[in-house]
Design an enzyme around this catalytic site. Structure first.
Site, PDB file in Angstrom:
ATOM      1  CG  ASN A 212      -0.266   0.001   2.518  1.00  0.00           C
ATOM      2  OD1 ASN A 212       0.429   0.956   2.838  1.00  0.00           O
ATOM      3  ND2 ASN A 212      -0.414  -1.063   3.298  1.00  0.00           N
ATOM      4  CE  LYS A 291       8.553 -12.579 -13.640  1.00  0.00           C
ATOM      5  NZ  LYS A 291       9.419 -12.086 -14.689  1.00  0.00           N
ATOM      6  N   PRO A 307      -3.829 -11.144  10.523  1.00  0.00           N
ATOM      7  CG  PRO A 307      -1.898 -11.572  11.763  1.00  0.00           C
ATOM      8  CD  PRO A 307      -2.489 -11.746  10.401  1.00  0.00           C
ATOM      9  CG  ASP A 308      -6.972  -5.704  13.952  1.00  0.00           C
ATOM     10  OD1 ASP A 308      -6.104  -5.088  14.632  1.00  0.00           O
ATOM     11  OD2 ASP A 308      -7.929  -5.127  13.422  1.00  0.00           O
ATOM     12  CB  ILE A 309      -1.011  -5.963  14.797  1.00  0.00           C
ATOM     13  CG1 ILE A 309      -0.544  -6.741  13.560  1.00  0.00           C
ATOM     14  CG2 ILE A 309       0.091  -5.851  15.828  1.00  0.00           C
ATOM     15  CD1 ILE A 309       0.527  -6.035  12.731  1.00  0.00           C
ATOM     16  CG  PHE A 325      -2.855   6.382  13.253  1.00  0.00           C
ATOM     17  CD1 PHE A 325      -2.056   6.034  14.323  1.00  0.00           C
ATOM     18  CD2 PHE A 325      -2.744   7.658  12.720  1.00  0.00           C
ATOM     19  CE1 PHE A 325      -1.153   6.937  14.858  1.00  0.00           C
ATOM     20  CE2 PHE A 325      -1.852   8.563  13.241  1.00  0.00           C
ATOM     21  CZ  PHE A 325      -1.048   8.213  14.318  1.00  0.00           C
ATOM     22  CE  LYS A 343      -9.038  -2.189  14.307  1.00  0.00           C
ATOM     23  NZ  LYS A 343      -7.903  -2.466  13.426  1.00  0.00           N
TER      24      LYS A 343
HETATM   25  O1  C5P Z   1      -9.198  -1.639  10.892  1.00  0.00           O
HETATM   26  P1  C5P Z   1      -8.245  -0.605  10.369  1.00  0.00           P
HETATM   27  O2  C5P Z   1      -7.200  -1.190   9.471  1.00  0.00           O
HETATM   28  O3  C5P Z   1      -8.893   0.598   9.784  1.00  0.00           O
HETATM   29  O4  C5P Z   1      -7.507  -0.085  11.690  1.00  0.00           O
HETATM   30  C1  C5P Z   1      -6.459   0.782  11.653  1.00  0.00           C
HETATM   31  C2  C5P Z   1      -5.623   0.670  12.901  1.00  0.00           C
HETATM   32  O5  C5P Z   1      -5.429  -0.708  13.255  1.00  0.00           O
HETATM   33  C3  C5P Z   1      -4.248   1.231  12.701  1.00  0.00           C
HETATM   34  O6  C5P Z   1      -3.819   1.731  13.956  1.00  0.00           O
HETATM   35  C4  C5P Z   1      -3.440   0.021  12.261  1.00  0.00           C
HETATM   36  O7  C5P Z   1      -2.069   0.165  12.579  1.00  0.00           O
HETATM   37  C5  C5P Z   1      -4.075  -1.085  13.066  1.00  0.00           C
HETATM   38  N1  C5P Z   1      -4.102  -2.386  12.372  1.00  0.00           N
HETATM   39  C6  C5P Z   1      -3.373  -3.442  12.858  1.00  0.00           C
HETATM   40  N2  C5P Z   1      -3.434  -4.659  12.227  1.00  0.00           N
HETATM   41  C7  C5P Z   1      -4.196  -4.846  11.145  1.00  0.00           C
HETATM   42  C8  C5P Z   1      -4.937  -3.780  10.626  1.00  0.00           C
HETATM   43  C9  C5P Z   1      -4.857  -2.564  11.248  1.00  0.00           C
HETATM   44  O8  C5P Z   1      -2.676  -3.273  13.860  1.00  0.00           O
HETATM   45  N3  C5P Z   1      -4.229  -6.039  10.544  1.00  0.00           N
END
Ligand code: C5P
Length: 407
Positions: A212, A291, A307-309, A325, A343
Protein backbone atom coordinates in the site's frame (compact mmCIF):
# COMPACT_ATOMS: atom_id res chain seq x y z
CA UNK A 1 0.99 23.83 24.03
CA UNK A 2 4.18 25.77 24.25
CA UNK A 3 6.75 26.06 21.49
CA UNK A 4 9.98 25.35 23.27
CA UNK A 5 13.08 27.37 22.53
CA UNK A 6 16.55 27.40 23.97
CA UNK A 7 15.96 30.11 26.57
CA UNK A 8 18.81 30.14 29.05
CA UNK A 9 20.48 27.07 27.51
CA UNK A 10 24.27 27.45 27.52
CA UNK A 11 25.57 26.23 24.20
CA UNK A 12 29.28 25.76 23.65
CA UNK A 13 29.77 25.89 19.90
CA UNK A 14 32.92 24.14 18.68
CA UNK A 15 33.92 25.29 15.21
CA UNK A 16 36.10 22.88 13.23
CA UNK A 17 38.28 23.57 10.21
CA UNK A 18 36.14 23.42 7.11
CA UNK A 19 34.64 25.80 4.62
CA UNK A 20 31.23 25.30 6.25
CA UNK A 21 32.63 27.32 9.20
CA UNK A 22 31.27 30.41 7.47
CA UNK A 23 27.75 29.07 8.10
CA UNK A 24 28.53 28.75 11.80
CA UNK A 25 28.60 32.54 12.07
CA UNK A 26 24.91 32.53 11.14
CA UNK A 27 24.40 29.57 13.49
CA UNK A 28 25.58 31.69 16.43
CA UNK A 29 22.99 34.34 15.59
CA UNK A 30 20.21 31.82 15.28
CA UNK A 31 21.14 30.11 18.55
CA UNK A 32 21.00 33.47 20.29
CA UNK A 33 17.70 34.32 18.59
CA UNK A 34 16.33 31.08 20.06
CA UNK A 35 17.36 32.32 23.52
CA UNK A 36 20.63 30.41 23.98
CA UNK A 37 23.77 31.79 25.57
CA UNK A 38 26.66 30.97 23.24
CA UNK A 39 30.40 30.62 23.73
CA UNK A 40 32.60 29.68 20.81
CA UNK A 41 35.71 27.52 20.76
CA UNK A 42 37.55 27.30 17.45
CA UNK A 43 40.17 24.80 16.36
CA UNK A 44 43.37 26.22 14.89
CA UNK A 45 42.24 25.09 11.45
CA UNK A 46 38.88 26.83 11.86
CA UNK A 47 40.67 30.17 12.29
CA UNK A 48 42.03 29.76 8.75
CA UNK A 49 38.49 29.97 7.40
CA UNK A 50 36.80 32.56 9.65
CA UNK A 51 38.26 35.09 12.06
CA UNK A 52 37.71 34.70 15.79
CA UNK A 53 36.55 38.30 15.89
CA UNK A 54 33.47 37.40 13.85
CA UNK A 55 32.39 34.84 16.41
CA UNK A 56 33.25 37.13 19.29
CA UNK A 57 31.07 39.89 17.90
CA UNK A 58 28.16 37.54 17.17
CA UNK A 59 28.28 35.58 20.42
CA UNK A 60 28.97 38.59 22.64
CA UNK A 61 31.60 36.49 24.43
CA UNK A 62 35.36 36.02 24.09
CA UNK A 63 36.32 33.24 21.69
CA UNK A 64 38.81 30.55 22.72
CA UNK A 65 41.17 29.09 20.15
CA UNK A 66 43.88 27.49 22.28
CA UNK A 67 44.40 25.39 25.36
CA UNK A 68 47.43 27.50 26.16
CA UNK A 69 45.87 30.96 26.33
CA UNK A 70 46.89 32.17 29.81
CA UNK A 71 44.64 35.24 29.93
CA UNK A 72 41.62 33.24 28.84
CA UNK A 73 42.39 30.49 31.36
CA UNK A 74 42.47 33.14 34.07
CA UNK A 75 38.95 34.28 33.10
CA UNK A 76 37.32 30.87 32.57
CA UNK A 77 39.55 27.81 32.66
CA UNK A 78 38.91 24.93 30.30
CA UNK A 79 37.40 22.76 33.03
CA UNK A 80 35.05 25.58 34.04
CA UNK A 81 34.12 26.02 30.40
CA UNK A 82 33.37 22.29 30.14
CA UNK A 83 31.15 22.59 33.22
CA UNK A 84 29.54 25.81 32.02
CA UNK A 85 28.05 24.13 28.93
CA UNK A 86 24.55 22.63 28.98
CA UNK A 87 25.15 21.45 25.46
CA UNK A 88 28.18 21.13 23.19
CA UNK A 89 27.54 21.51 19.47
CA UNK A 90 30.41 20.97 17.05
CA UNK A 91 29.67 22.51 13.67
CA UNK A 92 31.28 21.98 11.28
CA UNK A 93 32.83 18.70 12.37
CA UNK A 94 35.50 17.79 9.79
CA UNK A 95 36.59 14.18 9.11
CA UNK A 96 39.79 14.81 11.08
CA UNK A 97 37.94 16.31 14.03
CA UNK A 98 35.58 13.30 14.15
CA UNK A 99 38.63 11.00 14.14
CA UNK A 100 40.15 12.99 16.99
CA UNK A 101 36.93 12.85 19.01
CA UNK A 102 36.48 9.13 18.35
CA UNK A 103 39.96 8.50 19.76
CA UNK A 104 39.37 10.76 22.73
CA UNK A 105 42.47 12.85 22.03
CA UNK A 106 42.89 15.96 24.15
CA UNK A 107 45.61 17.71 22.16
CA UNK A 108 43.67 20.93 21.72
CA UNK A 109 41.02 22.87 23.62
CA UNK A 110 37.98 21.42 21.84
CA UNK A 111 39.13 17.80 22.25
CA UNK A 112 39.85 18.48 25.92
CA UNK A 113 36.44 20.06 26.50
CA UNK A 114 34.61 17.11 24.96
CA UNK A 115 36.44 14.77 27.37
CA UNK A 116 35.92 17.04 30.36
CA UNK A 117 32.22 17.77 29.94
CA UNK A 118 29.17 15.97 31.28
CA UNK A 119 26.95 17.85 28.81
CA UNK A 120 25.42 16.16 25.77
CA UNK A 121 27.54 16.49 22.64
CA UNK A 122 26.18 16.88 19.10
CA UNK A 123 28.24 16.98 15.92
CA UNK A 124 27.28 18.38 12.52
CA UNK A 125 29.63 16.70 10.03
CA UNK A 126 30.73 18.62 6.93
CA UNK A 127 33.12 17.22 4.38
CA UNK A 128 33.63 16.07 0.82
CA UNK A 129 31.30 13.20 -0.08
CA UNK A 130 34.13 10.69 -0.59
CA UNK A 131 35.57 11.53 2.80
CA UNK A 132 32.10 11.13 4.32
CA UNK A 133 31.57 7.74 2.69
CA UNK A 134 35.02 6.44 3.68
CA UNK A 135 34.84 3.48 6.09
CA UNK A 136 37.27 5.24 8.43
CA UNK A 137 34.88 8.18 8.82
CA UNK A 138 31.84 5.93 9.15
CA UNK A 139 33.67 3.83 11.74
CA UNK A 140 34.53 6.93 13.76
CA UNK A 141 30.91 8.06 13.64
CA UNK A 142 29.75 4.67 14.87
CA UNK A 143 32.11 4.93 17.84
CA UNK A 144 30.80 8.40 18.63
CA UNK A 145 27.15 7.31 18.27
CA UNK A 146 27.69 4.41 20.63
CA UNK A 147 29.14 6.87 23.10
CA UNK A 148 25.89 8.85 22.98
CA UNK A 149 27.06 11.62 20.64
CA UNK A 150 24.19 12.87 18.50
CA UNK A 151 25.10 13.09 14.82
CA UNK A 152 23.12 15.83 13.09
CA UNK A 153 23.01 15.37 9.33
CA UNK A 154 24.84 15.74 7.07
CA UNK A 155 22.63 16.84 4.21
CA UNK A 156 23.33 16.15 0.58
CA UNK A 157 23.62 18.40 -2.43
CA UNK A 158 26.27 20.46 -4.16
CA UNK A 159 29.50 20.91 -2.22
CA UNK A 160 32.04 23.72 -2.03
CA UNK A 161 34.59 21.39 -3.70
CA UNK A 162 32.36 21.20 -6.78
CA UNK A 163 31.14 17.65 -6.16
CA UNK A 164 27.60 16.58 -5.40
CA UNK A 165 26.66 14.13 -2.65
CA UNK A 166 26.29 13.56 1.05
CA UNK A 167 28.47 15.60 3.39
CA UNK A 168 27.02 19.11 3.44
CA UNK A 169 26.62 20.59 6.88
CA UNK A 170 22.96 20.98 7.82
CA UNK A 171 21.71 24.55 7.51
CA UNK A 172 21.89 26.59 10.74
CA UNK A 173 18.08 26.72 11.00
CA UNK A 174 17.92 22.90 10.89
CA UNK A 175 20.68 22.55 13.48
CA UNK A 176 18.89 24.90 15.86
CA UNK A 177 15.65 22.97 15.23
CA UNK A 178 17.35 19.74 16.25
CA UNK A 179 18.82 21.25 19.39
CA UNK A 180 15.43 22.69 20.29
CA UNK A 181 13.92 19.21 19.81
CA UNK A 182 16.35 17.88 22.41
CA UNK A 183 15.13 20.43 24.93
CA UNK A 184 11.42 19.65 24.76
CA UNK A 185 9.51 18.95 27.98
CA UNK A 186 10.07 15.33 28.91
CA UNK A 187 6.36 14.45 29.05
CA UNK A 188 7.06 10.73 28.48
CA UNK A 189 10.18 10.53 30.64
CA UNK A 190 10.91 7.01 31.83
CA UNK A 191 8.19 5.43 29.64
CA UNK A 192 8.70 2.76 26.99
CA UNK A 193 6.96 3.35 23.69
CA UNK A 194 6.44 0.88 20.85
CA UNK A 195 5.52 2.32 17.44
CA UNK A 196 4.51 0.46 14.29
CA UNK A 197 5.03 2.29 11.01
CA UNK A 198 4.90 1.99 7.25
CA UNK A 199 3.13 -0.43 4.96
CA UNK A 200 3.33 -4.21 4.84
CA UNK A 201 4.19 -6.18 1.71
CA UNK A 202 2.42 -9.46 1.14
CA UNK A 203 4.32 -11.63 -1.33
CA UNK A 204 2.55 -13.17 -4.30
CA UNK A 205 5.67 -14.82 -5.74
CA UNK A 206 9.42 -14.17 -5.39
CA UNK A 207 9.20 -10.88 -7.32
CA UNK A 208 5.66 -9.53 -6.76
CA UNK A 209 3.75 -8.38 -3.75
CA UNK A 210 0.60 -6.60 -2.60
CA UNK A 211 1.48 -3.39 -0.77
CA UNK A 212 0.00 0.00 0.00
CA UNK A 213 1.01 3.61 -0.35
CA UNK A 214 1.95 4.30 3.28
CA UNK A 215 5.24 6.24 3.38
CA UNK A 216 5.93 5.50 7.06
CA UNK A 217 6.65 9.19 7.68
CA UNK A 218 3.94 9.66 10.32
CA UNK A 219 5.12 6.65 12.35
CA UNK A 220 8.79 7.68 12.09
CA UNK A 221 7.89 11.23 13.15
CA UNK A 222 5.97 9.82 16.14
CA UNK A 223 8.96 7.68 17.13
CA UNK A 224 11.22 10.77 17.01
CA UNK A 225 8.70 12.88 18.95
CA UNK A 226 8.33 10.20 21.65
CA UNK A 227 12.13 10.04 21.93
CA UNK A 228 12.33 13.83 22.24
CA UNK A 229 9.71 13.59 25.01
CA UNK A 230 12.06 11.34 27.00
CA UNK A 231 10.69 7.90 26.09
CA UNK A 232 12.69 4.79 25.20
CA UNK A 233 11.40 3.96 21.75
CA UNK A 234 11.18 0.77 19.67
CA UNK A 235 10.03 1.18 16.09
CA UNK A 236 8.69 -1.80 14.14
CA UNK A 237 8.96 -0.65 10.55
CA UNK A 238 7.50 -2.10 7.39
CA UNK A 239 9.47 -1.71 4.14
CA UNK A 240 10.26 2.02 3.89
CA UNK A 241 13.38 3.89 2.83
CA UNK A 242 13.48 6.26 5.79
CA UNK A 243 16.42 6.96 8.09
CA UNK A 244 16.06 5.64 11.63
CA UNK A 245 15.60 8.49 14.11
CA UNK A 246 18.76 8.68 16.26
CA UNK A 247 18.43 6.84 19.55
CA UNK A 248 15.44 4.76 18.41
CA UNK A 249 15.68 0.96 18.21
CA UNK A 250 14.36 -0.13 14.82
CA UNK A 251 13.07 -3.59 13.92
CA UNK A 252 12.54 -4.08 10.17
CA UNK A 253 9.74 -6.34 8.98
CA UNK A 254 8.06 -6.97 5.63
CA UNK A 255 4.74 -8.77 6.00
CA UNK A 256 1.80 -8.27 8.37
CA UNK A 257 2.58 -11.55 10.09
CA UNK A 258 6.20 -10.53 10.68
CA UNK A 259 4.95 -7.20 12.04
CA UNK A 260 2.50 -9.03 14.29
CA UNK A 261 5.23 -11.26 15.73
CA UNK A 262 7.60 -8.33 16.27
CA UNK A 263 4.89 -6.29 18.01
CA UNK A 264 3.42 -9.09 20.13
CA UNK A 265 6.90 -10.05 21.36
CA UNK A 266 7.47 -6.51 22.62
CA UNK A 267 4.01 -5.19 23.51
CA UNK A 268 3.77 -6.21 27.17
CA UNK A 269 7.20 -4.74 27.95
CA UNK A 270 6.08 -1.32 26.72
CA UNK A 271 3.89 1.28 28.42
CA UNK A 272 2.44 2.64 25.19
CA UNK A 273 1.78 1.12 21.76
CA UNK A 274 1.13 3.53 18.90
CA UNK A 275 -0.07 1.62 15.84
CA UNK A 276 0.70 3.95 12.95
CA UNK A 277 1.38 1.17 10.44
CA UNK A 278 -0.91 0.63 7.46
CA UNK A 279 -1.11 -3.12 7.86
CA UNK A 280 -2.30 -5.03 4.81
CA UNK A 281 -5.69 -6.53 5.66
CA UNK A 282 -5.25 -9.46 3.24
CA UNK A 283 -2.42 -11.64 1.94
CA UNK A 284 -2.25 -14.28 -0.76
CA UNK A 285 -3.03 -17.65 0.76
CA UNK A 286 0.43 -18.87 -0.27
CA UNK A 287 3.47 -17.28 -1.88
CA UNK A 288 4.21 -19.11 -5.17
CA UNK A 289 7.68 -20.68 -5.01
CA UNK A 290 8.52 -19.48 -8.55
CA UNK A 291 7.65 -16.41 -10.59
CA UNK A 292 4.10 -16.77 -11.93
CA UNK A 293 3.96 -17.01 -15.72
CA UNK A 294 1.41 -15.40 -18.03
CA UNK A 295 -1.09 -18.01 -19.12
CA UNK A 296 -3.37 -15.96 -21.37
CA UNK A 297 -6.21 -16.56 -18.92
CA UNK A 298 -7.40 -14.44 -15.96
CA UNK A 299 -5.41 -15.07 -12.80
CA UNK A 300 -7.35 -15.57 -9.58
CA UNK A 301 -5.55 -14.91 -6.31
CA UNK A 302 -7.07 -16.32 -3.16
CA UNK A 303 -6.61 -13.73 -0.40
CA UNK A 304 -6.97 -14.50 3.26
CA UNK A 305 -7.25 -12.05 6.14
CA UNK A 306 -4.20 -10.98 8.14
CA UNK A 307 -4.20 -10.88 11.92
CA UNK A 308 -5.37 -7.56 13.42
CA UNK A 309 -2.26 -6.64 15.39
CA UNK A 310 -3.88 -3.85 17.36
CA UNK A 311 -6.86 -5.98 18.38
CA UNK A 312 -4.48 -8.73 19.50
CA UNK A 313 -2.44 -6.34 21.63
CA UNK A 314 -5.67 -4.99 23.07
CA UNK A 315 -6.62 -8.50 24.22
CA UNK A 316 -3.31 -9.06 26.07
CA UNK A 317 -3.70 -9.30 29.84
CA UNK A 318 -0.83 -6.86 30.43
CA UNK A 319 -1.61 -4.50 27.59
CA UNK A 320 0.02 -1.13 27.10
CA UNK A 321 -1.84 2.17 26.63
CA UNK A 322 -3.17 1.85 23.08
CA UNK A 323 -3.33 4.38 20.30
CA UNK A 324 -4.69 3.39 16.90
CA UNK A 325 -5.06 5.23 13.62
CA UNK A 326 -8.10 5.34 11.40
CA UNK A 327 -7.69 6.45 7.82
CA UNK A 328 -11.12 6.98 6.36
CA UNK A 329 -12.44 8.34 3.11
CA UNK A 330 -15.92 9.22 4.46
CA UNK A 331 -17.86 9.63 7.71
CA UNK A 332 -14.57 10.01 9.61
CA UNK A 333 -15.78 10.45 13.19
CA UNK A 334 -18.42 7.71 13.15
CA UNK A 335 -16.07 5.08 11.68
CA UNK A 336 -13.23 6.10 13.99
CA UNK A 337 -15.41 5.97 17.14
CA UNK A 338 -16.60 2.55 16.10
CA UNK A 339 -12.96 1.42 15.72
CA UNK A 340 -12.04 2.93 19.10
CA UNK A 341 -14.65 0.74 20.79
CA UNK A 342 -14.32 -2.36 18.66
CA UNK A 343 -10.55 -2.59 19.11
CA UNK A 344 -10.65 -1.51 22.76
CA UNK A 345 -8.34 1.50 22.29
CA UNK A 346 -7.51 4.33 24.68
CA UNK A 347 -7.20 6.87 21.89
CA UNK A 348 -7.68 6.94 18.15
CA UNK A 349 -6.15 9.39 15.69
CA UNK A 350 -8.43 9.70 12.70
CA UNK A 351 -7.53 11.26 9.40
CA UNK A 352 -9.32 11.83 6.16
CA UNK A 353 -7.49 10.20 3.27
CA UNK A 354 -7.79 10.76 -0.43
CA UNK A 355 -7.16 13.81 -2.60
CA UNK A 356 -4.16 15.74 -1.24
CA UNK A 357 -4.22 14.44 2.33
CA UNK A 358 -2.95 11.37 4.04
CA UNK A 359 -0.49 8.66 3.09
CA UNK A 360 1.93 10.25 0.68
CA UNK A 361 1.61 13.92 1.59
CA UNK A 362 4.00 15.66 3.96
CA UNK A 363 1.15 17.40 5.83
CA UNK A 364 -1.80 15.94 7.62
CA UNK A 365 -4.57 16.79 10.10
CA UNK A 366 -5.74 14.47 12.89
CA UNK A 367 -8.97 14.19 14.82
CA UNK A 368 -8.23 12.66 18.23
CA UNK A 369 -11.06 10.71 19.83
CA UNK A 370 -11.24 8.98 23.19
CA UNK A 371 -14.10 7.54 25.24
CA UNK A 372 -15.40 10.87 26.49
CA UNK A 373 -13.71 13.51 24.40
CA UNK A 374 -12.35 14.75 21.12
CA UNK A 375 -9.74 17.22 19.91
CA UNK A 376 -8.93 18.37 16.42
CA UNK A 377 -5.22 18.77 15.66
CA UNK A 378 -5.02 21.31 12.84
CA UNK A 379 -3.25 20.62 9.57
CA UNK A 380 0.52 20.71 10.01
CA UNK A 381 3.66 18.95 8.87
CA UNK A 382 3.99 15.43 10.23
CA UNK A 383 6.77 16.30 12.72
CA UNK A 384 4.61 19.02 14.33
CA UNK A 385 1.57 16.78 14.33
CA UNK A 386 3.56 13.94 15.90
CA UNK A 387 4.73 16.29 18.66
CA UNK A 388 1.18 17.39 19.39
CA UNK A 389 -0.02 13.80 19.39
CA UNK A 390 2.69 12.83 21.89
CA UNK A 391 1.78 15.77 24.13
CA UNK A 392 -1.83 14.67 23.97
CA UNK A 393 -0.99 11.06 24.81
CA UNK A 394 0.84 12.34 27.91
CA UNK A 395 -2.29 14.29 28.93
CA UNK A 396 -4.53 11.22 28.49
CA UNK A 397 -2.11 9.10 30.55
CA UNK A 398 -2.19 11.70 33.30
CA UNK A 399 -5.99 11.76 33.20
CA UNK A 400 -6.09 7.98 33.46
CA UNK A 401 -3.65 7.93 36.37
CA UNK A 402 -5.78 10.56 38.17
CA UNK A 403 -8.99 8.61 37.55
CA UNK A 404 -7.35 5.40 38.83
CA UNK A 405 -6.11 7.06 42.00
CA UNK A 406 -9.48 8.73 42.76
CA UNK A 407 -11.33 7.09 45.69
O1 C5P B 1 -9.20 -1.64 10.89
P1 C5P B 1 -8.25 -0.61 10.37
O2 C5P B 1 -7.20 -1.19 9.47
O3 C5P B 1 -8.89 0.60 9.78
O4 C5P B 1 -7.51 -0.09 11.69
C1 C5P B 1 -6.46 0.78 11.65
C2 C5P B 1 -5.62 0.67 12.90
O5 C5P B 1 -5.43 -0.71 13.25
C3 C5P B 1 -4.25 1.23 12.70
O6 C5P B 1 -3.82 1.73 13.96
C4 C5P B 1 -3.44 0.02 12.26
O7 C5P B 1 -2.07 0.16 12.58
C5 C5P B 1 -4.08 -1.09 13.07
N1 C5P B 1 -4.10 -2.39 12.37
C6 C5P B 1 -3.37 -3.44 12.86
N2 C5P B 1 -3.43 -4.66 12.23
C7 C5P B 1 -4.20 -4.85 11.14
C8 C5P B 1 -4.94 -3.78 10.63
C9 C5P B 1 -4.86 -2.56 11.25
O8 C5P B 1 -2.68 -3.27 13.86
N3 C5P B 1 -4.23 -6.04 10.54
Amino acid sequence: MSEVRLDGVRVLLGVGGGIAAYKSADLVRRLRDAGAEVRVVMTQNATRFVGALTFQALSGNPVRTSLWDESAEAAMGHIELARWADQILIAPASADLLAQLAQGRAEDLLGTLVLATAAPVSVAPAMNQQMWAHPATQGNLEILRQRGVLVLGPGSGSQACGEVGEGRMLEPVELVGQLVAGHRPQVLAGLRVLVSAGPTFEDIDPVRFIGNRSSGRMGFAIAAAARDAGATVQLVAGPVGLATPAGVERIDVRSARQMRDAVIQRAAANDIFIAAAAVGDYRPEACAPHKLKKSGKPLALELIQNPDILAEVSALPDRPFLIGFAAETEDLERHARDKLQRKGLDLIAANQVGESQGFESSENALLLLWADGREQLAQADKATLARRLVEHIALRLQARAKAQSAP
